[in-house]
Design an enzyme around this catalytic site. Structure first.
Site, mmCIF file in Angstrom:
data_model
loop_
_atom_site.group_PDB
_atom_site.id
_atom_site.type_symbol
_atom_site.label_atom_id
_atom_site.label_comp_id
_atom_site.label_asym_id
_atom_site.label_seq_id
_atom_site.Cartn_x
_atom_site.Cartn_y
_atom_site.Cartn_z
ATOM 1 N N LEU A 208 0.836 -1.191 0.000
ATOM 2 C CA LEU A 208 0.000 0.000 0.000
ATOM 3 C C LEU A 208 0.874 1.244 0.000
ATOM 4 C CD1 LEU A 208 -2.625 -1.133 2.657
ATOM 5 C CD2 LEU A 208 -2.897 -1.126 0.184
ATOM 6 N N GLU A 238 -8.317 6.724 10.245
ATOM 7 C CA GLU A 238 -7.729 6.869 8.915
ATOM 8 C C GLU A 238 -7.180 5.518 8.484
ATOM 9 O OE1 GLU A 238 -4.524 9.652 6.478
ATOM 10 O OE2 GLU A 238 -4.799 9.925 8.640
ATOM 11 N N LEU A 239 -7.700 4.975 7.436
ATOM 12 C CA LEU A 239 -7.421 3.597 7.027
ATOM 13 C C LEU A 239 -5.931 3.351 6.816
ATOM 14 C CD1 LEU A 239 -8.580 0.830 6.198
ATOM 15 C CD2 LEU A 239 -8.759 1.727 3.859
ATOM 16 N N ASP A 240 -5.405 2.326 7.508
ATOM 17 C CA ASP A 240 -4.015 1.868 7.351
ATOM 18 C C ASP A 240 -2.999 2.987 7.559
ATOM 19 O OD1 ASP A 240 -4.818 -0.751 6.793
ATOM 20 O OD2 ASP A 240 -5.029 -0.334 4.659
ATOM 21 N N ALA A 241 -3.322 3.953 8.403
ATOM 22 C CA ALA A 241 -2.427 5.093 8.601
ATOM 23 C C ALA A 241 -2.134 5.356 10.066
ATOM 24 C CB ALA A 241 -3.029 6.345 7.958
#
Length: 295
Positions: A208, A238-241
């Site tokens: 990603l 916050e997605l994948d953050a």
């Protein structure tokens, strides 16, 4: 005949103190002197400052409790008054005799899931696993082999809110201190994170944001990647953050296929997730902003 371990040497008779505060002179001396005054024997000490002139100071100190002259609640109250308050500390003490309780969420991929169960069984992780939650029934037999309650909570677009509420209820009822997404293939909502109110750790491949979608390994193969990696982090809205706990990569060559890339990727995923979970369980991770200090 079993020879008893002397209390002063018992690895289970220890505690970990973690501290975050504005940096200034005298912090290490104050903490060490307090522990010495009350009979605690320091085993390990780690510290880090973002900037000695006005930065943030982080400390992890592990100590034996055998000589402690105060009960634990008295010790913590005294520390809060004598040390923590004057230095403006955010702090916590955890005790090895009180293992953290980990809720495990999984879908159908079993590599991270089984790896954590085996590590727990082998004593590599000082945790209890009071429950496993899945949106599918595929891994029930594996959970039952380890004697852990397995709950299936189906999730659809129309029932997501109700499903998440039930998952949070189950985890609170089980007394979970944190949760781990062992390739749980659902995106958690902000409502879930706020309702659970405890840390959640995730693992994903490190392609990603370059290779998104259902088949990232095929996309990576088509691009000719030379590294396979994984990232484990705390979950935020916050997605994948969220704040990163652990990462790793493995070199690959042109000889790999999409299937072999996937096998390599799953191997590094389970290793990185296990490393992140152990760091969290051992109180080695201190979060500030969207970053971490990992001692």
């Amino acid at each position: 005949m079993t020879v008893p371990v002397p209390a002063a040497l018992d690895p289970l008779n220890t505690a970990v103190l973690t501290i975050t505060c504005p940096d200034r002179g005298g912090i290490v001396a104050a903490v060490s002197q307090f522990l010495h005054n009350h009979g605690a024997n320091i085993l390990h000490s780690d510290q880090h400052s973002t900037d000695p002139a006005g930065g943030t100071f982080f400390m992890r100190m592990e100590f034996h409790l055998a000589g402690l002259d105060l009960a634990r609640d008295q010790f913590e109250r005294a520390f809060a008054t004598v040390v923590a308050s004057p230095f403006g500390m955010e702090w916590r003490v955890s005790y090895t005799t009180q293992p953290k309780r980990m809720a495990l969420l999984v879908s159908r991929y079993d590599h991270c899931f089984l790896d954590l169960l085996w590590r727990k069984r082998r004593g590599e992780l000082n945790i209890e696993i009071p429950l496993i939650i899945s949106n599918h029934d595929d891994l029930r037999r594996d959970a039952e082999m380890f004697g852990i309650p397995f709950h299936v909570v189906p999730v659809t677009k129309d029932t997501k809110a109700e499903a998440e509420a039930e998952q949070v209820r189950l985890m609170h009822e089980a007394g979970a201190d944190f949760a781990v997404l062992a390739r749980y293939m659902q995106i958690l909502s902000g409502d879930f994170l706020r309702a659970f109110g405890r840390p959640v750790i995730n693992i994903h491949h490190s392609f990603l944001p370059a290779f998104v979608g259902a088949n990232p390994y095929r996309a990576a193969f088509n691009r000719g990647v030379k590294l396979i990696g994984a990232t484990s982090h705390y979950v935020t809205e916050e997605l994948d953050a969220g704040p990163i706990i652990a990462q790793d990569v493995i070199p690959v060559t042109h000889r790999e296929t999409p299937d072999s890339l996937m096998r390599i990727g799953r191997d590094v995923e389970r290793q990185v997730l296990a490393r992140a979970v152990k760091a969290h369980v051992d109180d080695r991770v201190l979060v500030y902003g969207n970053k971490t200090v990992v001692f």
